[in-house]
Write a protein that holds these residues in place. Sequence first.
Motif, mmCIF file in Angstrom:
data_model
loop_
_atom_site.group_PDB
_atom_site.id
_atom_site.type_symbol
_atom_site.label_atom_id
_atom_site.label_comp_id
_atom_site.label_asym_id
_atom_site.label_seq_id
_atom_site.Cartn_x
_atom_site.Cartn_y
_atom_site.Cartn_z
ATOM 1 N N VAL A 17 0.833 -1.204 0.000
ATOM 2 C CA VAL A 17 0.000 0.000 0.000
ATOM 3 C C VAL A 17 0.866 1.252 0.000
ATOM 4 C CG1 VAL A 17 -1.581 1.349 1.441
ATOM 5 C CG2 VAL A 17 -2.002 -1.087 1.075
ATOM 6 N N MET A 18 2.015 1.196 0.690
ATOM 7 C CA MET A 18 2.851 2.381 0.822
ATOM 8 C C MET A 18 3.666 2.666 -0.434
ATOM 9 S SD MET A 18 1.664 3.245 3.632
ATOM 10 C CE MET A 18 2.609 4.714 4.063
ATOM 11 N N PHE A 19 3.551 1.807 -1.464
ATOM 12 C CA PHE A 19 4.148 2.125 -2.760
ATOM 13 C C PHE A 19 3.348 3.217 -3.471
ATOM 14 C CE2 PHE A 19 5.727 -2.567 -3.344
ATOM 15 C CZ PHE A 19 6.588 -2.395 -2.282
ATOM 16 N N GLY A 20 2.069 3.364 -3.091
ATOM 17 C CA GLY A 20 1.267 4.448 -3.632
ATOM 18 C C GLY A 20 0.395 4.109 -4.814
ATOM 19 N N GLY A 21 0.218 2.831 -5.141
ATOM 20 C CA GLY A 21 -0.548 2.504 -6.328
ATOM 21 C C GLY A 21 -1.824 1.737 -6.109
ATOM 22 N N HIS A 22 -2.256 1.582 -4.861
ATOM 23 C CA HIS A 22 -3.451 0.785 -4.576
ATOM 24 C C HIS A 22 -4.702 1.668 -4.534
ATOM 25 C CE1 HIS A 22 -2.641 -3.452 -3.835
ATOM 26 N NE2 HIS A 22 -1.462 -3.094 -3.366
ATOM 27 N N PRO A 23 -5.760 1.291 -5.255
ATOM 28 C CA PRO A 23 -7.029 2.019 -5.141
ATOM 29 C C PRO A 23 -7.503 1.991 -3.688
ATOM 30 C CG PRO A 23 -7.091 0.479 -6.975
ATOM 31 C CD PRO A 23 -5.847 0.165 -6.201
ATOM 32 N N GLY A 24 -8.034 3.090 -3.245
ATOM 33 C CA GLY A 24 -8.485 3.185 -1.860
ATOM 34 C C GLY A 24 -7.453 3.815 -0.960
ATOM 35 N N TRP A 25 -6.197 3.734 -1.353
ATOM 36 C CA TRP A 25 -5.102 4.378 -0.620
ATOM 37 C C TRP A 25 -4.363 5.294 -1.591
ATOM 38 C CZ3 TRP A 25 -6.166 -0.894 0.119
ATOM 39 C CH2 TRP A 25 -6.542 -1.270 1.412
ATOM 40 N N PRO A 26 -4.912 6.447 -1.911
ATOM 41 C CA PRO A 26 -4.325 7.323 -2.926
ATOM 42 C C PRO A 26 -2.971 7.877 -2.491
ATOM 43 C CG PRO A 26 -6.113 8.436 -1.785
ATOM 44 C CD PRO A 26 -6.147 7.009 -1.338
ATOM 45 N N PRO A 27 -2.145 8.283 -3.458
ATOM 46 C CA PRO A 27 -0.797 8.752 -3.155
ATOM 47 C C PRO A 27 -0.744 9.870 -2.115
ATOM 48 C CG PRO A 27 -1.009 8.385 -5.504
ATOM 49 C CD PRO A 27 -2.379 8.202 -4.920
ATOM 50 N N GLY A 28 -1.720 10.779 -2.156
ATOM 51 C CA GLY A 28 -1.704 11.875 -1.191
ATOM 52 C C GLY A 28 -1.841 11.399 0.241
ATOM 53 N N VAL A 29 -2.708 10.424 0.468
ATOM 54 C CA VAL A 29 -2.887 9.879 1.816
ATOM 55 C C VAL A 29 -1.665 9.056 2.212
ATOM 56 C CG1 VAL A 29 -4.252 8.270 3.195
ATOM 57 C CG2 VAL A 29 -5.392 9.962 1.751
ATOM 58 N N VAL A 30 -1.115 8.297 1.269
ATOM 59 C CA VAL A 30 0.096 7.527 1.564
ATOM 60 C C VAL A 30 1.221 8.464 1.991
ATOM 61 C CG1 VAL A 30 1.918 6.119 0.522
ATOM 62 C CG2 VAL A 30 -0.484 5.574 0.095
ATOM 63 N N ALA A 31 1.393 9.573 1.269
ATOM 64 C CA ALA A 31 2.444 10.532 1.615
ATOM 65 C C ALA A 31 2.200 11.143 2.984
ATOM 66 C CB ALA A 31 2.525 11.617 0.547
ATOM 67 N N GLU A 32 0.933 11.428 3.293
ATOM 68 C CA GLU A 32 0.602 12.005 4.595
ATOM 69 C C GLU A 32 0.972 11.061 5.726
ATOM 70 O OE1 GLU A 32 -3.325 13.811 6.973
ATOM 71 O OE2 GLU A 32 -3.575 12.664 5.109
ATOM 72 N N PHE A 33 0.687 9.773 5.557
ATOM 73 C CA PHE A 33 0.945 8.807 6.617
ATOM 74 C C PHE A 33 2.414 8.392 6.683
ATOM 75 C CE2 PHE A 33 -3.532 8.748 6.981
ATOM 76 C CZ PHE A 33 -3.861 8.099 8.166
ATOM 77 N N ALA A 34 3.171 8.609 5.618
ATOM 78 C CA ALA A 34 4.587 8.235 5.611
ATOM 79 C C ALA A 34 5.492 9.339 6.149
ATOM 80 C CB ALA A 34 5.019 7.875 4.192
ATOM 81 N N ALA A 35 4.982 10.559 6.194
ATOM 82 C CA ALA A 35 5.815 11.696 6.587
ATOM 83 C C ALA A 35 6.142 11.660 8.077
ATOM 84 C CB ALA A 35 5.091 12.998 6.246
ATOM 85 N N PRO A 36 7.325 12.134 8.467
ATOM 86 C CA PRO A 36 7.646 12.180 9.896
ATOM 87 C C PRO A 36 6.756 13.177 10.612
ATOM 88 C CG PRO A 36 9.297 13.370 8.626
ATOM 89 C CD PRO A 36 8.406 12.685 7.636
ATOM 90 N N GLY A 37 6.424 12.852 11.851
ATOM 91 C CA GLY A 37 5.661 13.766 12.677
ATOM 92 C C GLY A 37 6.603 14.561 13.570
ATOM 93 N N PRO A 38 6.133 15.004 14.713
ATOM 94 C CA PRO A 38 6.998 15.746 15.643
ATOM 95 C C PRO A 38 8.193 14.932 16.105
ATOM 96 C CG PRO A 38 4.678 15.975 16.244
ATOM 97 C CD PRO A 38 4.746 14.921 15.193
ATOM 98 N N ASP A 39 8.066 13.612 16.073
ATOM 99 C CA ASP A 39 9.156 12.707 16.434
ATOM 100 C C ASP A 39 9.632 12.023 15.163
ATOM 101 O OD1 ASP A 39 8.694 12.923 19.467
ATOM 102 O OD2 ASP A 39 6.738 12.270 18.710
ATOM 103 N N ALA A 40 10.909 12.184 14.856
ATOM 104 C CA ALA A 40 11.425 11.731 13.565
ATOM 105 C C ALA A 40 11.205 10.246 13.332
ATOM 106 C CB ALA A 40 12.919 12.063 13.464
ATOM 107 N N GLU A 41 11.174 9.459 14.424
ATOM 108 C CA GLU A 41 11.056 8.010 14.272
ATOM 109 C C GLU A 41 9.627 7.534 14.139
ATOM 110 O OE1 GLU A 41 10.889 8.593 18.803
ATOM 111 O OE2 GLU A 41 11.629 9.647 17.023
ATOM 112 N N GLN A 42 8.659 8.462 14.130
ATOM 113 C CA GLN A 42 7.258 8.072 14.107
ATOM 114 C C GLN A 42 6.489 8.828 13.039
ATOM 115 O OE1 GLN A 42 5.604 5.679 16.334
ATOM 116 N NE2 GLN A 42 4.196 5.888 14.608
ATOM 117 N N ALA A 43 5.895 8.083 12.099
ATOM 118 C CA ALA A 43 4.932 8.649 11.175
ATOM 119 C C ALA A 43 3.540 8.324 11.708
ATOM 120 C CB ALA A 43 5.145 8.068 9.778
ATOM 121 N N LEU A 44 2.511 8.573 10.929
ATOM 122 C CA LEU A 44 1.152 8.282 11.372
ATOM 123 C C LEU A 44 0.911 6.779 11.355
ATOM 124 C CD1 LEU A 44 -0.790 11.120 9.512
ATOM 125 C CD2 LEU A 44 -0.460 10.925 11.983
#
Length: 374
Positions: A275-302
């Motif tokens: 899913v995190m490759f960005g090509g699955h229907p239902g998990w569009p690239p924009g949402v994948v990028a949002e969940f893969a990005a680092p949050g306030p803690d570098a070791e933790q994404a969403l």
Amino acid sequence: MPEPAPLTDAVTGAVGDERGPTAAALAVVRRGVGPPTIVTAGRTGREGPAPRPVEPGTRFDLASVSKIVTTLAVMRLRAAGALDLDAPVRSLLPVFAGGAKDSVTVRSLLLHRAGLWEWWPLYAPAEDGEGVLGDPAAAVARAAALPLRYSPDSGRHYSDLGFQLLGAIVTTVCGTDLRTAVADLVTGPLGLRATGYGPLTDPGVAVTSHGDAWERRMIATGEPYPVPVRSVPAGRDHWLRGEAGDGNAHHAFGGAAGHAGIFAPAAETARLGEVMFGGHPGWPPGVVAEFAAPGPDAEQALGWRRTEVTTPDGGTVTVLGHPGFTGTELSVAPALGLSWALLTNRLHPTSTPVDVSAARARATRLVLELCSAG
């Protein structure tokens, strides 16, 4: 994928001594390159139910890798506009309210910054009341009623309770139970027919621990979390195969919880990462990028842990993933189109967790080396 002999050696090296684990399986998925590569070693157990050789279809108790399944469900709801990550948790779960709790959002839960306790045996009697057995709604209510351990957003404090609440949020939004929601949102769309919650009666499932031995030890010693628990009711004293090893998932939630309870073979575990490759229907690239990005803690994404790993050419690549207490781990390098899962049963046969970090590191190195070679 090149000849996987080095991968076989890595998996074989993860099993076989007297302390365990007895079973291991590694699966590698490469974007655009045929079916998964799967290597296995060992037997499903040494003690307890009759052992079998580990096969590609052998299912393992994923433990906290189940949190990725919950995260994928949340991602789909986010993509559909059915769930606002910045909504207060109390707006979805009214039982979670009051004081500092009112500031906690869905995003806070995904980032492990909600201030919740890391772990609490909801099934065990404590000073605040009786334990919960086989009642997911009551288990969520008890988890929600516990006082916060930390101030919200004061730092990352990894929490099982946060994903128990996220599982409840998924069921609230979907209007169904968690088994159905996960099947509808995740395993069904991905075609993962052997992935789901237990209990399982398949004799090909890898054995985990002997009952609740490790959690009893945690309760008796107050380590690593000083929970005010008196005793453990309905403790299990048999070898676990097809039952969630996690006490809360099994006893309190009836086998299906947002933080634990999923069983899967290695190949299907690795396919969760596609899913995190960005090509699955239902998990569009924009949402994948949002969940893969680092949050306030570098070791933790969403929902995903995030690390920087050295590649064979001396560079670095971002790896998303999650470990499980039973000795499982899912890893994804989206930029390389690689997803791999190393599954072991490190609690068998001693019920004491064996350190498998070296096996994980070796598998990661070999996967990156082999895939960069061809």
